[in-house]
Design a protein around this motif. Sequence first.
Motif, PDB file in Angstrom:
ATOM      1  N   SER A  36       2.503   4.704   8.727  1.00 57.71           N
ATOM      2  CA  SER A  36       1.870   3.440   8.355  1.00 57.71           C
ATOM      3  C   SER A  36       0.372   3.630   8.164  1.00 57.71           C
ATOM      4  O   SER A  36      -0.207   3.155   7.183  1.00 57.71           O
ATOM      5  N   SER A  40      -1.561   3.412   4.467  1.00 60.08           N
ATOM      6  CA  SER A  40      -2.576   2.381   4.271  1.00 60.08           C
ATOM      7  C   SER A  40      -3.829   2.957   3.616  1.00 60.08           C
ATOM      8  O   SER A  40      -4.647   2.217   3.088  1.00 60.08           O
ATOM      9  N   SER A  43      -3.206   5.237  -2.454  1.00 58.12           N
ATOM     10  CA  SER A  43      -2.734   4.362  -3.524  1.00 58.12           C
ATOM     11  C   SER A  43      -1.283   4.721  -3.838  1.00 58.12           C
ATOM     12  O   SER A  43      -0.916   5.888  -3.835  1.00 58.12           O
ATOM     13  N   SER A  44      -0.484   3.722  -4.099  1.00 61.69           N
ATOM     14  CA  SER A  44       0.910   3.963  -4.455  1.00 61.69           C
ATOM     15  C   SER A  44       1.132   3.819  -5.958  1.00 61.69           C
ATOM     16  O   SER A  44       2.276   3.809  -6.413  1.00 61.69           O
ATOM     17  N   ARG A  70       3.313  -4.212   1.344  1.00 64.92           N
ATOM     18  CA  ARG A  70       2.427  -3.820   0.243  1.00 64.92           C
ATOM     19  C   ARG A  70       2.941  -4.325  -1.100  1.00 64.92           C
ATOM     20  O   ARG A  70       2.404  -3.978  -2.144  1.00 64.92           O
TER      21      ARG A  70
END
Length: 187
Positions: A36, A40, A43-44, A70
């Motif tokens: 996690s 955080s 970037s996805s 997200r």
Amino acid sequence: MLRAEAKRNTAAGRKLRHVLASGSLVDDKVVCAAVSSRLSRVSSAGGMILDGFPRTRQQAECLDGILAGRGLPGPLVLHLDVSRELLLSRLTSRRQCASCGTIFNLMSRPSSLGTHCEHDGGVLLQREDDTETVIRRRLTEFDLSCAPLVEFYGNADYHRIDGDRDTAAVSAELLAIVGPAETRAAA
């Protein structure tokens, strides 16, 4: 992520070193917190690959919560199914450079310098968690946690891949699966 934390001289790092060296799996709470925290900070936009996570149903539920938080879709799950004999052979053949950390494999990717790293000449060592005894223990624990995980993701975007085949065949199947959504739908 866990190996990086294990290298740190902190209480958590020492605990992780001990757990990893013994071949035990790190508990769900510690792993979920690490994942996690890491997710955080990235970037996805181009997607992301999580290798070896989740390993339990609790971790899968945690991941689904992170993704939902997200605004991301559920994961594409790739299950590389490899026979125990081949896994044991591959993992006990793994060597890591003591200097730069590059990983080689005596079977599939040996160093051109034999027992030394072809990048910086460092000595190649077998990690503590790559011994036969530790690997067998880790595989037993994995088997116990894997069945509920497969059941959890069974109705999701789940793909079981025969990992005993040659690397070109496995790679081709993986690329066909992870291609653009249009390609996946047609496959």
